[in-house]
Enzyme design. Structure first.
Site, PDB file in Angstrom:
ATOM      1  N   GLU A 142      40.059  63.478  96.890  1.00 43.20           N
ATOM      2  CA  GLU A 142      41.487  63.759  96.999  1.00 43.20           C
ATOM      3  C   GLU A 142      41.853  64.277  98.391  1.00 43.20           C
ATOM      4  OE1 GLU A 142      43.804  62.926  95.055  1.00 43.20           O
ATOM      5  OE2 GLU A 142      42.629  62.329  93.318  1.00 43.20           O
ATOM      6  N   TYR A 181      49.468  68.849  93.943  1.00 38.69           N
ATOM      7  CA  TYR A 181      48.998  67.536  93.503  1.00 38.69           C
ATOM      8  C   TYR A 181      47.481  67.511  93.326  1.00 38.69           C
ATOM      9  CZ  TYR A 181      47.047  62.928  93.966  1.00 38.69           C
ATOM     10  OH  TYR A 181      46.275  61.819  93.780  1.00 38.69           O
ATOM     11  N   ASP A 232      52.112  62.896  93.364  1.00 36.61           N
ATOM     12  CA  ASP A 232      52.041  62.514  94.771  1.00 36.61           C
ATOM     13  C   ASP A 232      53.170  61.535  95.045  1.00 36.61           C
ATOM     14  OD1 ASP A 232      51.192  60.214  93.473  1.00 36.61           O
ATOM     15  OD2 ASP A 232      49.502  59.857  94.837  1.00 36.61           O
TER      16      ASP A 232
END
Length: 330
Positions: A33, A116, A134
């Site tokens: 991520e 997020y 996102d």
């Protein structure tokens, strides 16, 4: 709502096969991520594999040196991500006994992890029912619900988070990833593939022909222009570099000495000019190539406290992208 079950069916057939989806490890999900916050998957794919190979778990990352981490990050840009990864790895090992937090509200407290990313890790690794919002998710939800709320505002995040959270299905991690893939592959920013859309009938933007209007996003980013002048000083196979220790951009990376009065009396072989755009800055970088004799070279190195380096070893050091391009891709 029906669009949730439709997206789940779509994801089972169309989901992208990615290595970080083969594990529920919060460490692997976290690394993926962070890498893909500012990097496209096709650009960052090999970086992820190499990073995980070099730092396979949080303890190895925590015990690595700053130079090792930054060197592994070279080419990805936005080096604050690497600094935060390293800081947080050390915090988890030293303060949390090496155990990654297992809830959204605890994960979000970690440095470098925003709403997020915290939701992505919590839902994928710990099956917590929290929506990961996102750009892809904002776009899909704005179009499905026909929302004209400005997605750049914090209040819009809260609106969608509170709207979607009660709707989260039993497999929240897969659903969040379904939204990511669907937004990337079908509900794209420009020219969305509405003719291929499985949730077309559920989509208020499609019904009202607003696909190319939504989502609404205002831009308040002011671009600051900045000039940087470096001296690329060399003598035979040797050159000089310095570590950037301030808290500005490129913290912890290596660079050439800044061009100042120490270099004004030397003949410049060539001035290279590079334009480099960052999220909030437009940099004009001048690199003055200067060759000097051995005595002057060592005197200057001592005076400005620079590192003397053989050019063959430059690739062992992490440089900002403009200097990396100058050194290795010219």
């Amino acid at each position: 709502m029906n669009f949730i079950s439709l997206l789940q069916k779509w994801y089972k057939i169309n989901k992208r096969l990615l290595p970080w989806r083969e594990t529920l490890s919060p460490y692997n999900i976290w690394i993926s991520e962070i890498i893909f916050q500012q990097t496209r998957i096709n650009q960052g794919y090999e970086y992820y594999l190499n990073f995980i190979q070099r730092f396979p778990n949080v303890k190895v990352l925590a015990n690595a040196s700053e130079d090792e981490v930054l060197n592994s990050w070279q080419g990805l840009g936005y080096y604050s991500r690497a600094h935060n990864l390293h800081f947080t790895a050390k915090y988890i090992v030293n303060e949390l006994n090496g155990i990654f937090p297992n809830s959204y509200h605890e994960i979000i407290k970690l440095k470098g992890i925003g709403k997020y990313t915290a939701a992505a890790i919590a839902s994928i690794s710990f099956n917590e029912k929290v929506p990961a919002l996102d750009g892809n998710a904002f776009r899909v939800y704005s179009r499905v619900f026909g929302s004209e709320k400005d997605i750049s505002k914090n209040s819009t995040f809260t609106y969608f988070f509170d709207l979607i959270k009660p709707l989260m299905p039993e497999n929240p991690g897969d659903f969040n990833q379904a939204i990511m893939d669907f937004g990337s592959m079908v509900c794209t920013p420009l020219h969305p593939k509405c003719d291929q859309c499985i949730i077309q009938e559920e989509c208020l933007a499609y019904t009202n022909n607003l696909q190319n209007v939504l989502p609404i996003k205002s831009s308040s980013v002011k671009i600051k222009e900045e000039n940087i002048h470096y001296a690329y000083l060399f003598c035979k196979d040797l050159t000089l570099i310095k570590k950037r220790n301030n808290n500005s951009i490129w913290k912890g990376l290596y660079e050439f000495p800044l061009f100042d009065q120490n270099f004004k009396n030397y003949q410049i072989i060539h001035n290279h000019q590079i334009k480099h755009k960052l999220s909030h800055r437009l940099l004009t970088i001048t690199i003055s190539e200067i060759e000097i004799d051995e005595n002057d070279f060592y005197q200057v190195a001592h005076k400005i406290n620079a590192i003397i380096l053989n050019k063959n070893n430059l690739k062992s050091y992490a440089f900002p992208k403009p200097m990396e391009n100058f050194l290795f891709y010219n």
